[in-house]
Scaffold this motif. Structure first.
Motif, PDB file in Angstrom:
ATOM      1  N   HIS A  77       0.836  -1.205   0.000  1.00  0.00           N
ATOM      2  CA  HIS A  77       0.000   0.000   0.000  1.00  0.00           C
ATOM      3  C   HIS A  77       0.871   1.255   0.000  1.00  0.00           C
ATOM      4  O   HIS A  77       0.577   2.235  -0.706  1.00  0.00           O
ATOM      5  CB  HIS A  77      -0.919  -0.008   1.232  1.00  0.00           C
ATOM      6  CG  HIS A  77      -1.802   1.205   1.318  1.00  0.00           C
ATOM      7  ND1 HIS A  77      -1.398   2.389   1.923  1.00  0.00           N
ATOM      8  CD2 HIS A  77      -3.072   1.427   0.884  1.00  0.00           C
ATOM      9  CE1 HIS A  77      -2.366   3.276   1.855  1.00  0.00           C
ATOM     10  NE2 HIS A  77      -3.394   2.716   1.228  1.00  0.00           N
ATOM     11  N   MET A  78       1.964   1.264   0.763  1.00  0.00           N
ATOM     12  CA  MET A  78       2.834   2.429   0.825  1.00  0.00           C
ATOM     13  C   MET A  78       3.532   2.678  -0.513  1.00  0.00           C
ATOM     14  O   MET A  78       3.702   3.826  -0.928  1.00  0.00           O
ATOM     15  CB  MET A  78       3.859   2.252   1.955  1.00  0.00           C
ATOM     16  CG  MET A  78       3.244   2.321   3.346  1.00  0.00           C
ATOM     17  SD  MET A  78       4.458   2.466   4.685  1.00  0.00           S
ATOM     18  CE  MET A  78       5.198   0.854   4.672  1.00  0.00           C
ATOM     19  N   LEU A  79       3.940   1.611  -1.191  1.00  0.00           N
ATOM     20  CA  LEU A  79       4.555   1.783  -2.501  1.00  0.00           C
ATOM     21  C   LEU A  79       3.555   2.322  -3.514  1.00  0.00           C
ATOM     22  O   LEU A  79       3.881   3.210  -4.319  1.00  0.00           O
ATOM     23  CB  LEU A  79       5.127   0.445  -2.992  1.00  0.00           C
ATOM     24  CG  LEU A  79       6.325  -0.109  -2.221  1.00  0.00           C
ATOM     25  CD1 LEU A  79       6.690  -1.503  -2.729  1.00  0.00           C
ATOM     26  CD2 LEU A  79       7.535   0.820  -2.342  1.00  0.00           C
TER      27      LEU A  79
ATOM     28  N   LYS B 103       9.274  -3.061  -9.627  1.00  0.00           N
ATOM     29  CA  LYS B 103      10.461  -3.263 -10.446  1.00  0.00           C
ATOM     30  C   LYS B 103      11.536  -2.213 -10.149  1.00  0.00           C
ATOM     31  O   LYS B 103      12.710  -2.427 -10.427  1.00  0.00           O
ATOM     32  CB  LYS B 103      10.088  -3.202 -11.926  1.00  0.00           C
ATOM     33  CG  LYS B 103       9.197  -4.359 -12.380  1.00  0.00           C
ATOM     34  CD  LYS B 103       8.853  -4.230 -13.853  1.00  0.00           C
ATOM     35  CE  LYS B 103       7.946  -5.371 -14.315  1.00  0.00           C
ATOM     36  NZ  LYS B 103       7.568  -5.224 -15.742  1.00  0.00           N
ATOM     37  N   LYS B 104      11.109  -1.067  -9.587  1.00  0.00           N
ATOM     38  CA  LYS B 104      12.069  -0.007  -9.264  1.00  0.00           C
ATOM     39  C   LYS B 104      12.719  -0.217  -7.896  1.00  0.00           C
ATOM     40  O   LYS B 104      13.642   0.493  -7.523  1.00  0.00           O
ATOM     41  CB  LYS B 104      11.375   1.361  -9.278  1.00  0.00           C
ATOM     42  CG  LYS B 104      10.957   1.807 -10.657  1.00  0.00           C
ATOM     43  CD  LYS B 104      10.236   3.150 -10.602  1.00  0.00           C
ATOM     44  CE  LYS B 104      11.154   4.273 -10.206  1.00  0.00           C
ATOM     45  NZ  LYS B 104      10.508   5.600 -10.342  1.00  0.00           N
ATOM     46  N   VAL B 105      12.230  -1.198  -7.140  1.00  0.00           N
ATOM     47  CA  VAL B 105      12.760  -1.459  -5.801  1.00  0.00           C
ATOM     48  C   VAL B 105      14.049  -2.260  -5.923  1.00  0.00           C
ATOM     49  O   VAL B 105      14.030  -3.440  -6.276  1.00  0.00           O
ATOM     50  CB  VAL B 105      11.739  -2.213  -4.929  1.00  0.00           C
ATOM     51  CG1 VAL B 105      12.335  -2.509  -3.565  1.00  0.00           C
ATOM     52  CG2 VAL B 105      10.453  -1.402  -4.792  1.00  0.00           C
ATOM     53  N   HIS B 106      15.162  -1.620  -5.652  1.00  0.00           N
ATOM     54  CA  HIS B 106      16.446  -2.324  -5.706  1.00  0.00           C
ATOM     55  C   HIS B 106      16.579  -3.276  -4.523  1.00  0.00           C
ATOM     56  O   HIS B 106      16.888  -4.457  -4.696  1.00  0.00           O
ATOM     57  CB  HIS B 106      17.587  -1.309  -5.709  1.00  0.00           C
ATOM     58  CG  HIS B 106      18.944  -1.921  -5.594  1.00  0.00           C
ATOM     59  ND1 HIS B 106      19.409  -2.873  -6.481  1.00  0.00           N
ATOM     60  CD2 HIS B 106      19.940  -1.746  -4.682  1.00  0.00           C
ATOM     61  CE1 HIS B 106      20.626  -3.242  -6.125  1.00  0.00           C
ATOM     62  NE2 HIS B 106      20.972  -2.585  -5.029  1.00  0.00           N
ATOM     63  N   VAL B 107      16.338  -2.783  -3.303  1.00  0.00           N
ATOM     64  CA  VAL B 107      16.401  -3.610  -2.104  1.00  0.00           C
ATOM     65  C   VAL B 107      15.743  -2.862  -0.960  1.00  0.00           C
ATOM     66  O   VAL B 107      15.679  -1.630  -0.962  1.00  0.00           O
ATOM     67  CB  VAL B 107      17.871  -3.953  -1.744  1.00  0.00           C
ATOM     68  CG1 VAL B 107      18.649  -2.702  -1.347  1.00  0.00           C
ATOM     69  CG2 VAL B 107      17.957  -5.002  -0.648  1.00  0.00           C
TER      70      VAL B 107
ATOM     71  N   LEU C 253       6.087 -10.172  -0.858  1.00  0.00           N
ATOM     72  CA  LEU C 253       5.855  -9.006  -1.713  1.00  0.00           C
ATOM     73  C   LEU C 253       6.603  -9.135  -3.034  1.00  0.00           C
ATOM     74  O   LEU C 253       6.239  -8.506  -4.031  1.00  0.00           O
ATOM     75  CB  LEU C 253       6.291  -7.739  -0.974  1.00  0.00           C
ATOM     76  CG  LEU C 253       5.999  -6.402  -1.638  1.00  0.00           C
ATOM     77  CD1 LEU C 253       4.500  -6.210  -1.848  1.00  0.00           C
ATOM     78  CD2 LEU C 253       6.566  -5.253  -0.806  1.00  0.00           C
ATOM     79  N   GLY C 254       7.645  -9.962  -3.040  1.00  0.00           N
ATOM     80  CA  GLY C 254       8.398 -10.171  -4.273  1.00  0.00           C
ATOM     81  C   GLY C 254       9.454  -9.114  -4.528  1.00  0.00           C
ATOM     82  O   GLY C 254       9.783  -8.819  -5.684  1.00  0.00           O
ATOM     83  N   VAL C 255      10.001  -8.540  -3.449  1.00  0.00           N
ATOM     84  CA  VAL C 255      11.059  -7.541  -3.598  1.00  0.00           C
ATOM     85  C   VAL C 255      12.304  -8.024  -2.857  1.00  0.00           C
ATOM     86  O   VAL C 255      12.197  -8.716  -1.843  1.00  0.00           O
ATOM     87  CB  VAL C 255      10.625  -6.164  -3.054  1.00  0.00           C
ATOM     88  CG1 VAL C 255       9.472  -5.615  -3.868  1.00  0.00           C
ATOM     89  CG2 VAL C 255      10.253  -6.243  -1.582  1.00  0.00           C
ATOM     90  N   PRO C 256      13.496  -7.677  -3.340  1.00  0.00           N
ATOM     91  CA  PRO C 256      14.725  -8.093  -2.648  1.00  0.00           C
ATOM     92  C   PRO C 256      14.818  -7.403  -1.285  1.00  0.00           C
ATOM     93  O   PRO C 256      14.438  -6.244  -1.139  1.00  0.00           O
ATOM     94  CB  PRO C 256      15.850  -7.614  -3.579  1.00  0.00           C
ATOM     95  CG  PRO C 256      15.189  -7.338  -4.888  1.00  0.00           C
ATOM     96  CD  PRO C 256      13.789  -6.933  -4.577  1.00  0.00           C
ATOM     97  N   SER C 257      15.332  -8.116  -0.298  1.00  0.00           N
ATOM     98  CA  SER C 257      15.520  -7.516   1.022  1.00  0.00           C
ATOM     99  C   SER C 257      16.778  -8.091   1.666  1.00  0.00           C
ATOM    100  O   SER C 257      17.197  -9.204   1.353  1.00  0.00           O
ATOM    101  CB  SER C 257      14.312  -7.772   1.924  1.00  0.00           C
ATOM    102  OG  SER C 257      14.259  -9.119   2.350  1.00  0.00           O
TER     103      SER C 257
END
Length: 512
Positions: free
Chosen positions: A116-118, A126-130, A146-150
């Motif tokens: 929601h925040m994104l 796709k713009k989320v690097h980490v 969420l499918g984002v690198p962390s």
């Protein structure tokens, strides 16, 4: 209110109103309602619009996130702080959200909240690097869903290493426990503290308050030991002159001194990686230097070998995969202070080079589809002098690696030619500014510079979000416990101008 953490009710307080009336009788004092409902929302909107433009024009964003619960009311907040490299190659960061988080802190709930925040800022995943986070299982699972690198917070993992080491050797843990009893004795007895201050005055020792440690923060244990060692002569004199039996033997004092020596590099390293200028590129070199320090035999560490060995084992265990993590490996390769000099073996180095090659080729394709020649740039970091306990180990590793000579890659054209040229250069030195390097070399190495802007945007800790909630704990008190989450979010984002890249006294208009 913004700079000094004053409550909104300041405008209705008698002393403040009298002061303003004396300074300028014609001034019409705005009401609390006007500030809350009109002034702050307008400032918030202006800054938000400016940030939104910059976020939209950025191809890669890194984030930090953290969760906080209030002591004064049943309120939890989830933060999201964005980090990116500006068009002049200066690092930027700003708080996007301090959002109310209701209900259970389950992984599914956190996933929904972050998504929601994104969306609120129109940020494609796709713009989320980490995203840098703590090591809690729920937040890790949430970001995986969420499918984002962390990545976990490097400073938090260092803390776990030290906590494990402090408990490893019984004699050391007993010495720390006895030190804690000494501090407690004086904290609970004003009379004893006054007598100790008199002793310090007689011995010409600069007064220093004894620090009580907090078990959840290892750095507080180091500070407690330092405060005890500072007052050592006064404490020993006090014990010999008073009826109290302070529980510390000469051997325990010696153990505390040796423990402080071993913990000093951890303390310095934690401060370095928690700085605003630190990036993900600092992790691998820091682990390498720390490992060498702990592996080094020293007479001054005699008697605490078990603790030191346990710390070394914990570093190996906690950071065993750090060189094979592409986000760390590529970032390290793209930092001109390190390049390929801090990898422990050829296999890990080859994997890092291959990962970098893949990222450079990917970036080349992305740049071909873009029509903007995005620059990269200056950052306000000073070289400064390095006096860290680990400095000699960093320099030693660099010297050994440089003697091995440049890489033997056979790359001949385009972006890969840039990569070959870059890898053949010697490191610029740890005291130099990596952002200045890429600012000055972006015309010569455009694809590498764009890749560096992506990977060096990532911090190595989630400290920026933790600092945010340190500010929140100052904002929410008895006087401001009625703030709604919406207004609190605005005030948090505006509270500390340094979070928006400003210096004290600057205006917020047109700035991030």
């Amino acid at each position: 209110m913004i700079l000094d953490d004053e409550p909104l009710s300041l405008v209705s307080k008698v002393g403040f109103r009298r002061t303003i009336q004396h300074l300028e009788p014609r001034y019409n004092m705005p009401s609390r309602h006007y500030i809350l409902e009109k002034a702050i929302p307008q400032i918030h909107k202006d800054v938000r619009d400016d940030i939104a433009k910059q976020v939209e024009s950025t191809n890669a964003l890194s984030f930090t996130t953290d969760m906080w619960s209030c002591d004064h009311r049943p309120l939890s907040l989830l933060s999201l702080t964005a980090h990116w490299i500006g068009p002049d190659f200066s690092p930027k960061s700003t708080v996007l959200h301090a959002r109310e988080f209701r209900g259970t802190h389950s992984a599914n709930a956190i996933t929904d909240a972050v998504e929601h925040m994104l969306r609120a800022w129109n940020i494609d995943k796709k713009k989320v690097h980490v995203i840098l986070r703590d090591n809690a299982a729920n937040i890790k699972k949430a970001l995986d869903q969420l499918g984002v690198p962390s990545l976990g917070c490097f400073a938090h993992t260092l803390q776990l290493v030290v906590q494990h080491g402090l408990l490893a050797q019984r004699a050391v843990s007993d010495a720390i426990a006895n030190g804690r009893k000494i501090v407690t004795h004086f904290k609970h007895s004003p009379k004893a503290y006054s007598e100790l201050e008199d002793v310090e005055d007689e011995l010409n020792i600069e007064p220093k308050r004894l620090q009580q440690d907090v078990k959840t923060r290892w750095s507080s244990t180091k500070m407690m030991i330092d405060s005890l060692l500072h007052c050592k002569r006064a404490l020993q004199s006090y014990a010999s002159d008073s009826a109290s039996n302070l529980p510390a033997t000469s051997n325990q004092w010696l153990l505390l001194e040796k423990t402080a020596t071993v913990l000093k590099p951890f303390q310095e390293l934690t401060a370095e990686v928690s700085a605003a200028a630190a990036t993900a590129a600092d992790v691998i070199p820091s682990v390498r230097a720390l490992t060498r320090f702990l592996d080094n035999e020293s007479e001054e560490h005699r008697g605490i070998q078990i603790m030191k060995a346990t710390l070394l084992d914990a570093v190996h265990t906690r950071f065993d995969q750090v060189e094979t993590e592409p986000l760390y490996a590529v970032a390290t390769m793209l930092d001109p202070r390190y390049i390929d000099k801090f990898f422990t073996n050829a296999t890990n180095l080859d994997q890092a080079k291959e990962a970098l090659k893949v990222e450079v080729m990917k970036m080349e394709q992305e740049l071909k589809t873009m029509h903007s020649g995005e620059g990269v740039a200056e950052v306000g970091m000073e070289a400064g002098s390095s006096t860290s306990s680990l400095s000699s180990y960093f320099d030693e590793i660099l010297e050994e690696s440089c003697r091995a000579g440049p890489s033997e890659q056979q790359i001949t054209q385009g972006a890969l030619f840039q990569l070959e040229s870059y890898l053949s250069e010697p490191p610029i030195g740890r005291k130099n500014n990596p952002f200045h390097y890429w600012r000055d070399n972006q015309a010569r190495l455009p694809t590498l510079a764009a890749t560096a802007a992506k990977f060096l945007s990532a911090p190595c800790t989630s400290v920026e979000s933790e600092r945010l909630f340190s500010a929140v704990s100052l904002i929410i008190d008895e006087h401001r416990s009625r703030l709604t989450p919406e207004h609190l979010g605005m005030l948090v984002k505006k509270n500390f101008p340094t979070m928006l890249g400003l210096q004290s006294g600057q205006t917020v208009e047109g700035s991030v």
